[in-house]
Structures are given as structure tokens and as C-alpha cells.
Design an enzyme around this catalytic site. Structure first.
Site, PDB file in Angstrom:
ATOM      1  N   ASN A   9      39.143  36.048  42.128  1.00 49.41           N
ATOM      2  CA  ASN A   9      40.467  36.197  41.536  1.00 49.41           C
ATOM      3  C   ASN A   9      40.467  35.530  40.004  1.00 49.41           C
ATOM      4  O   ASN A   9      40.393  34.577  40.079  1.00 49.41           O
ATOM      5  CB  ASN A   9      41.481  35.586  42.436  1.00 49.41           C
ATOM      6  CG  ASN A   9      43.064  35.556  41.868  1.00 49.41           C
ATOM      7  OD1 ASN A   9      43.064  36.182  40.826  1.00 49.41           O
ATOM      8  ND2 ASN A   9      43.826  34.753  42.209  1.00 49.41           N
ATOM      9  N   HIS A  96      50.101  35.434  46.595  1.00 50.28           N
ATOM     10  CA  HIS A  96      49.348  34.381  46.385  1.00 50.28           C
ATOM     11  C   HIS A  96      50.421  33.110  45.982  1.00 50.28           C
ATOM     12  O   HIS A  96      51.357  33.218  45.711  1.00 50.28           O
ATOM     13  CB  HIS A  96      48.441  34.661  44.928  1.00 50.28           C
ATOM     14  CG  HIS A  96      47.620  33.604  44.540  1.00 50.28           C
ATOM     15  ND1 HIS A  96      47.746  32.189  43.913  1.00 50.28           N
ATOM     16  CD2 HIS A  96      46.236  33.714  44.754  1.00 50.28           C
ATOM     17  CE1 HIS A  96      46.819  31.871  43.984  1.00 50.28           C
ATOM     18  NE2 HIS A  96      45.948  32.250  44.422  1.00 50.28           N
ATOM     19  N   GLU A 168      44.722  29.826  52.045  1.00 48.80           N
ATOM     20  CA  GLU A 168      44.670  29.134  50.772  1.00 48.80           C
ATOM     21  C   GLU A 168      45.387  27.691  50.687  1.00 48.80           C
ATOM     22  O   GLU A 168      46.578  27.935  50.193  1.00 48.80           O
ATOM     23  CB  GLU A 168      44.781  29.905  49.408  1.00 48.80           C
ATOM     24  CG  GLU A 168      43.844  30.877  49.278  1.00 48.80           C
ATOM     25  CD  GLU A 168      43.646  31.487  47.762  1.00 48.80           C
ATOM     26  OE1 GLU A 168      42.679  31.409  47.255  1.00 48.80           O
ATOM     27  OE2 GLU A 168      44.688  31.705  47.069  1.00 48.80           O
ATOM     28  N   GLY A 174      42.589  25.238  42.585  1.00 51.16           N
ATOM     29  CA  GLY A 174      42.097  24.481  41.267  1.00 51.16           C
ATOM     30  C   GLY A 174      42.310  23.067  40.988  1.00 51.16           C
ATOM     31  O   GLY A 174      42.293  22.370  39.886  1.00 51.16           O
TER      32      GLY A 174
HETATM   33  P1  13P Z   1      40.467  27.997  42.672  1.00 52.95           P
HETATM   34  O1  13P Z   1      39.042  28.592  43.387  1.00 52.95           O
HETATM   35  O2  13P Z   1      40.174  28.043  41.207  1.00 52.95           O
HETATM   36  O3  13P Z   1      40.785  26.547  43.380  1.00 52.95           O
HETATM   37  O4  13P Z   1      41.530  28.979  43.046  1.00 52.95           O
HETATM   38  C1  13P Z   1      41.417  29.346  44.283  1.00 52.95           C
HETATM   39  C2  13P Z   1      42.503  30.527  44.277  1.00 52.95           C
HETATM   40  O5  13P Z   1      43.763  30.483  44.032  1.00 52.95           O
HETATM   41  C3  13P Z   1      42.006  31.796  44.543  1.00 52.95           C
HETATM   42  O6  13P Z   1      43.013  32.662  44.808  1.00 52.95           O
END
Ligand code: 13P
Length: 252
Positions: A9, A96, A168, A174
Site C-alpha cells: 500500500n 483502511h 491492521e 507507521g
Molecule cells: P506501515 O507498514 O507503514 O506500518 O503501514 C501499514 C499499513 O497501513 C498498510 O496498509
């Protein structure tokens, strides 16, 4: 057997020139991609067409990060499922946590988007996950239960079988703070239990459930060793060809 699915993504990163470069690098790095795993790239809307041109003769597939539930109309700034199909998408990320947090998406809009995607033959990647506050208040299961029940309401068993679910945890996105493989698997197992309750055992055992949140080359193997984790949704580490390649090429 559930075939692992690894999705990048790209969020709001990469101009179309940069997107083309990254896609070309990935096609080169992944010439030996075996069909025991599925790889999907989700660039921003403006990169979809150019990335499709690069990957169309490779096994890598294209996905979008969002869609609108109507087929067409006066919805300034929105993109329909048909438009995504038209530029080569076969997948679309729906709900998301960044869309839920910053753009007011709810379980009800997620539900409408799932139907719109399925209607055009797109595979929805439906995101669920709790915030840090919710986890600390021991509300994780309650939140996930509601996101699954309300988000997937009205789907037939055969429609449900076409979904991918992405767990998630918002606190892991992040932040560099990955859920431990056991923490992630616990929620994945719970999601399978919910799918059995809301649909049936076949749906529960066949749907693929991805983990997302600070997935990196150094934690992919331990995450993928868990029995209910069938792939990953990668943010930051998918923006670099070498790190995404290492993730894709994980060995069991
Ligand atoms: P990161 O891998 O940057 O933590 O993001 C995860 C994410 O939101 C993928 O959709």
C-alpha cells in the site's frame, strides 16, 4: 490451502514517474516469483495506469487504495469501481484506518464499497483494527466484532468468499511497533471465529486474513509462521524495491 497474499500500500507516495520506476524495479527483482504467493501493488490513483503498463505481463497484480460506491454521478473527487477496472485493477483496499480516521469512513460506507467492488469483479481487501486506546481498554475483540458484523452485513456466502480481510492494529501502523506474531494471530483466529458465526465454516477457513502494521523484512518470517496469518499489507517498507522484494520472498 490459503495462498499467501502480499500487498504493497503505497498510500500518498510516488509521482507517476516514481511509481513507474518502483514498479519496473519490482518486476526485475521478482522475475522468479513463484505461484505459491500472490503480490499486489496499490499505488495512488494517478499511478495506477502507468504501473499497470509495467506489470501487466508479470504475475504482479494491481490494486487501488479506495473507491466510491456509486457507479457514476456528481461526486466530485471520487473514483468508481468501473474506473478502477478500466485501468487494470483487480483489487481494492476498503476501510483502511487512515480513511476511517481522516475521511469519516464508517462500517456502513465500508459495506457499500464492498458491494460496489464485488459488482465489478474487484477483490476487496477489507481493513479492520483497533486503536491503542481501545486495546488498552480491552475492547479489541468488541471493535473487531462490530467492524466485521456491520462491514460485511448482507453479503452472501459466495460473495464473502471473494474477500480478503486485513487486520491492521492502528497502533502498529507507521509506528515501528509491530504486533507480536502471537498478538496478531490471536485476533486473526478471532476473525475466523466471527466469519464462521456470520457465514459458515467454509468461509471461515477459506478467507485469507492479512496482517498489516510495521511489516519489515526482519519480521515477515515470524508473522507468516502463524497459522491464521495468510499474508501482509505493507505500508512504508513497500516504497523501497529491495525491502519489499525481501518481504515478498520470505521463506517459511
Ligand atoms: P506501515 O507498514 O507503514 O506500518 O503501514 C501499514 C499499513 O497501513 C498498510 O496498509
Amino acid at each position: 490451502m490459503r495462498r499467501p497474499v502480499i500487498v504493497g500500500n503505497w498510500k500518498m507516495h510516488k509521482t507517476s514517474t516514481e511509481a513507474e520506476e518502483l514498479a519496473k524495479a519490482l518486476v526485475n527483482h521478482l522475475t522468479d516469483l513463484t505461484d505459491d504467493r500472490e503480490v499486489v501493488l496499490c499505488p495512488p490513483f494517478t499511478g495506477l495506469k502507468v504501473v499497470f503498463e509495467v506489470i501487466k505481463s508479470s504475475p504482479i497484480k494491481l490494486g487501488a487504495q479506495n473507491l466510491h460506491w456509486e457507479k457514476s454521478g456528481a461526486f466530485t473527487g471520487e473514483i468508481s469501481a468501473l474506473m478502477l477496472k478500466d485501468v487494470g485493477c483487480s483489487y481494492v483496499i476498503i476501510g483502511h484506518s487512515e480513511r476511517r480516521t481522516y475521511f469519516c469512513e464508517t462500517n456502513s460506507t465500508v459495506n457499500k464499497k464492498i458491494f460496489a467492488a464485488l459488482d465489478q469483479g474487484l477483490i476487496p481487501i477489507v481493513c479492520v483494527g483497533e486503536t491503542l486506546e481501545e486495546r488498552e481498554k480491552n475492547q479489541t475483540f468488541e471493535i473487531i466484532e462490530r467492524q466485521i458484523r456491520e462491514g460485511l452485513v448482507g453479503l452472501t456466502h459466495s460473495q464473502a468468499l471473494r474477500l480478503i480481510i486485513a487486520y491492521e492494529p492502528v497502533w502498529a501502523i507507521g509506528t515501528g511497533k509491530t504486533a507480536t506474531p502471537e498478538q496478531a494471530n490471536e485476533v486473526h483466529t478471532f476473525i475466523r471465529y466471527l466469519l464462521a458465526k456470520n457465514f459458515n465454516e467454509t468461509v471461515a477457513s477459506e478467507i485469507r486474513i492479512q496482517y498489516g502494521g510495521s511489516v519489515r523484512p526482519d519480521n515477515i518470517k515470524s508473522l507468516m509462521s502463524q497459522k491464521d496469518i495468510d499474508g501482509v499489507l505493507v505500508g512504508g517498507a513497500s516504497l523501497d524495491a529491495d525491502s519489499f522484494t525481501k518481504i515478498v520472498k520470505f521463506k517459511e
